[in-house]
Design a protein around this motif. Structure first.
Motif, PDB file in Angstrom:
ATOM      1  N   LYS A   1       6.885  -3.765 -12.374  1.00  0.00           N
ATOM      2  CA  LYS A   1       7.503  -4.934 -12.875  1.00  0.00           C
ATOM      3  C   LYS A   1       7.802  -6.069 -12.150  1.00  0.00           C
ATOM      4  O   LYS A   1       7.976  -7.407 -12.621  1.00  0.00           O
ATOM      5  CB  LYS A   1       8.897  -4.514 -13.902  1.00  0.00           C
ATOM      6  N   SER A   2       7.704  -5.597 -10.816  1.00  0.00           N
ATOM      7  CA  SER A   2       8.145  -6.657  -9.842  1.00  0.00           C
ATOM      8  C   SER A   2       7.055  -7.789  -9.738  1.00  0.00           C
ATOM      9  O   SER A   2       7.174  -8.763  -9.169  1.00  0.00           O
ATOM     10  CB  SER A   2       8.151  -6.202  -8.509  1.00  0.00           C
ATOM     11  N   MET A   3       5.793  -7.408 -10.377  1.00  0.00           N
ATOM     12  CA  MET A   3       4.677  -8.512 -10.472  1.00  0.00           C
ATOM     13  C   MET A   3       4.596  -9.251 -11.654  1.00  0.00           C
ATOM     14  O   MET A   3       3.628 -10.243 -11.877  1.00  0.00           O
ATOM     15  CB  MET A   3       3.335  -7.586 -10.381  1.00  0.00           C
ATOM     16  N   ASN A   4       5.488  -9.300 -12.518  1.00  0.00           N
ATOM     17  CA  ASN A   4       5.369  -9.845 -13.820  1.00  0.00           C
ATOM     18  C   ASN A   4       5.648 -11.453 -13.300  1.00  0.00           C
ATOM     19  O   ASN A   4       6.264 -11.967 -12.310  1.00  0.00           O
ATOM     20  CB  ASN A   4       6.979  -9.846 -14.454  1.00  0.00           C
ATOM     21  N   GLY A   5       4.775 -12.185 -13.764  1.00  0.00           N
ATOM     22  CA  GLY A   5       4.744 -13.841 -13.607  1.00  0.00           C
ATOM     23  C   GLY A   5       3.668 -13.889 -12.591  1.00  0.00           C
ATOM     24  O   GLY A   5       3.092 -15.052 -12.235  1.00  0.00           O
ATOM     25  N   CYS A   6       3.051 -12.962 -11.787  1.00  0.00           N
ATOM     26  CA  CYS A   6       2.062 -12.990 -10.876  1.00  0.00           C
ATOM     27  C   CYS A   6       0.759 -13.198 -11.321  1.00  0.00           C
ATOM     28  O   CYS A   6       0.417 -12.377 -12.412  1.00  0.00           O
ATOM     29  CB  CYS A   6       2.068 -12.084  -9.808  1.00  0.00           C
TER      30      CYS A   6
ATOM     31  N   PHE B   1      -1.611 -10.216 -13.163  1.00  0.00           N
ATOM     32  CA  PHE B   1      -1.683  -8.855 -12.583  1.00  0.00           C
ATOM     33  C   PHE B   1      -1.616  -7.645 -13.374  1.00  0.00           C
ATOM     34  O   PHE B   1      -2.225  -6.704 -13.093  1.00  0.00           O
ATOM     35  CB  PHE B   1      -0.806  -8.804 -11.275  1.00  0.00           C
ATOM     36  N   TRP B   2      -0.540  -7.732 -14.312  1.00  0.00           N
ATOM     37  CA  TRP B   2      -0.575  -6.760 -15.323  1.00  0.00           C
ATOM     38  C   TRP B   2      -1.784  -6.325 -15.878  1.00  0.00           C
ATOM     39  O   TRP B   2      -1.828  -4.958 -16.443  1.00  0.00           O
ATOM     40  CB  TRP B   2       0.560  -7.000 -16.495  1.00  0.00           C
ATOM     41  N   MET B   3      -2.973  -6.852 -15.898  1.00  0.00           N
ATOM     42  CA  MET B   3      -4.056  -6.766 -16.770  1.00  0.00           C
ATOM     43  C   MET B   3      -5.023  -5.660 -15.809  1.00  0.00           C
ATOM     44  O   MET B   3      -5.549  -5.003 -16.426  1.00  0.00           O
ATOM     45  CB  MET B   3      -5.068  -7.838 -16.748  1.00  0.00           C
ATOM     46  N   LEU B   4      -4.478  -5.587 -14.430  1.00  0.00           N
ATOM     47  CA  LEU B   4      -5.346  -4.927 -13.782  1.00  0.00           C
ATOM     48  C   LEU B   4      -4.710  -3.375 -13.998  1.00  0.00           C
ATOM     49  O   LEU B   4      -5.546  -2.428 -13.320  1.00  0.00           O
ATOM     50  CB  LEU B   4      -5.096  -5.175 -12.352  1.00  0.00           C
ATOM     51  N   TYR B   5      -3.790  -3.031 -14.294  1.00  0.00           N
ATOM     52  CA  TYR B   5      -2.916  -1.829 -14.375  1.00  0.00           C
ATOM     53  C   TYR B   5      -2.941  -1.021 -15.674  1.00  0.00           C
ATOM     54  O   TYR B   5      -2.650  -1.741 -16.709  1.00  0.00           O
ATOM     55  CB  TYR B   5      -1.691  -1.941 -13.613  1.00  0.00           C
ATOM     56  N   ASP B   6      -2.832   0.181 -15.507  1.00  0.00           N
ATOM     57  CA  ASP B   6      -2.236   0.757 -16.781  1.00  0.00           C
ATOM     58  C   ASP B   6      -0.658   1.038 -16.451  1.00  0.00           C
ATOM     59  O   ASP B   6      -0.188   0.596 -15.483  1.00  0.00           O
ATOM     60  CB  ASP B   6      -2.961   2.131 -17.236  1.00  0.00           C
ATOM     61  N   MET B   7      -0.008   1.459 -17.526  1.00  0.00           N
ATOM     62  CA  MET B   7       1.556   1.556 -17.522  1.00  0.00           C
ATOM     63  C   MET B   7       1.946   2.237 -16.325  1.00  0.00           C
ATOM     64  O   MET B   7       3.119   2.026 -15.746  1.00  0.00           O
ATOM     65  CB  MET B   7       1.890   2.026 -18.712  1.00  0.00           C
ATOM     66  N   ARG B   8       1.162   3.270 -15.794  1.00  0.00           N
ATOM     67  CA  ARG B   8       1.709   4.208 -14.885  1.00  0.00           C
ATOM     68  C   ARG B   8       1.636   3.496 -13.505  1.00  0.00           C
ATOM     69  O   ARG B   8       2.437   3.909 -12.580  1.00  0.00           O
ATOM     70  CB  ARG B   8       1.056   5.479 -14.782  1.00  0.00           C
ATOM     71  N   GLN B   9       0.744   2.543 -13.296  1.00  0.00           N
ATOM     72  CA  GLN B   9       0.543   2.130 -11.934  1.00  0.00           C
ATOM     73  C   GLN B   9       1.113   0.843 -11.678  1.00  0.00           C
ATOM     74  O   GLN B   9       1.302  -0.025 -10.935  1.00  0.00           O
ATOM     75  CB  GLN B   9      -0.839   1.914 -11.537  1.00  0.00           C
ATOM     76  N   TYR B  10       1.628   0.106 -13.164  1.00  0.00           N
ATOM     77  CA  TYR B  10       2.070  -1.229 -12.992  1.00  0.00           C
ATOM     78  C   TYR B  10       3.338  -1.410 -12.394  1.00  0.00           C
ATOM     79  O   TYR B  10       4.330  -0.449 -12.880  1.00  0.00           O
ATOM     80  CB  TYR B  10       1.929  -2.177 -14.246  1.00  0.00           C
TER      81      TYR B  10
END
Length: 157
Positions: free
Chosen positions: A144-149, A133-142
């Motif tokens: 960390k609760s999605m880490n590992g998804c 999931f982190w690939m979809l966002y830039d730093m402002r919208q990501y």
């Protein structure tokens, strides 16, 4: 003809605190829980590309648009519209007590450097691609609760 299996895995998602005044984390929590374990069988590389684009939040694809009949399906091909309908997710937002619908993608505003074409090339080369999931966002919208998804697509036949 090769077939592909897509799966969404949000097992590692960490639910965030929310309240009536701070409802958006609750909406994200409900969405991430609702999409966990969703699978799809994709029957061509074209469908794989559609799934990869959709995951990144791009649902109106110019490649599927035709000016021949713009009134019908907003000009989109019948096959693609059927694909979109199959990938519309409805989930219950518990805090707001209403049902929400969206296409199967990341949550919220996605403007990362994600390239569906690069992911497709990885799948062609390796037979599998895992898109965190982190690939979809830039730093402002990501969040960390999605880490590992992630979404994973692999060739199965």
């Amino acid at each position: 003809m090769a077939k592909y299996k897509m799966v969404i895995n949000t097992d590692e998602y960490t639910c965030e605190r929310c309240s009536k005044k701070n409802w958006e984390p609750g909406t994200r929590n409900d969405y991430m829980l609702a999409i966990n374990g969703i699978t799809r069988t994709l029957y061509s590389l074209k469908e794989v590309l559609w799934q990869l684009e959709l995951f990144g939040g791009r649902y109106f694809l110019l490649s599927e648009y035709s000016e021949d009949n713009p009134e019908e399906n907003n000009g989109l091909s019948d096959r693609y519209v059927k694909f979109l309908k199959k990938n519309k997710i409805t989930y219950h937002d518990r805090l707001c007590d209403l049902d929400r619908s969206q296409y199967l993608s990341g949550y919220g505003f996605m403007q990362g450097a994600y390239s569906a074409g690069e992911q497709l090339e990885t799948l062609k080369r390796d037979g599998i691609v895992r898109v965190p999931f982190w690939m979809l966002y830039d730093m402002r919208q990501y969040h960390k609760s999605m880490n590992g998804c992630y979404m994973e697509i692999k060739r199965v036949a």
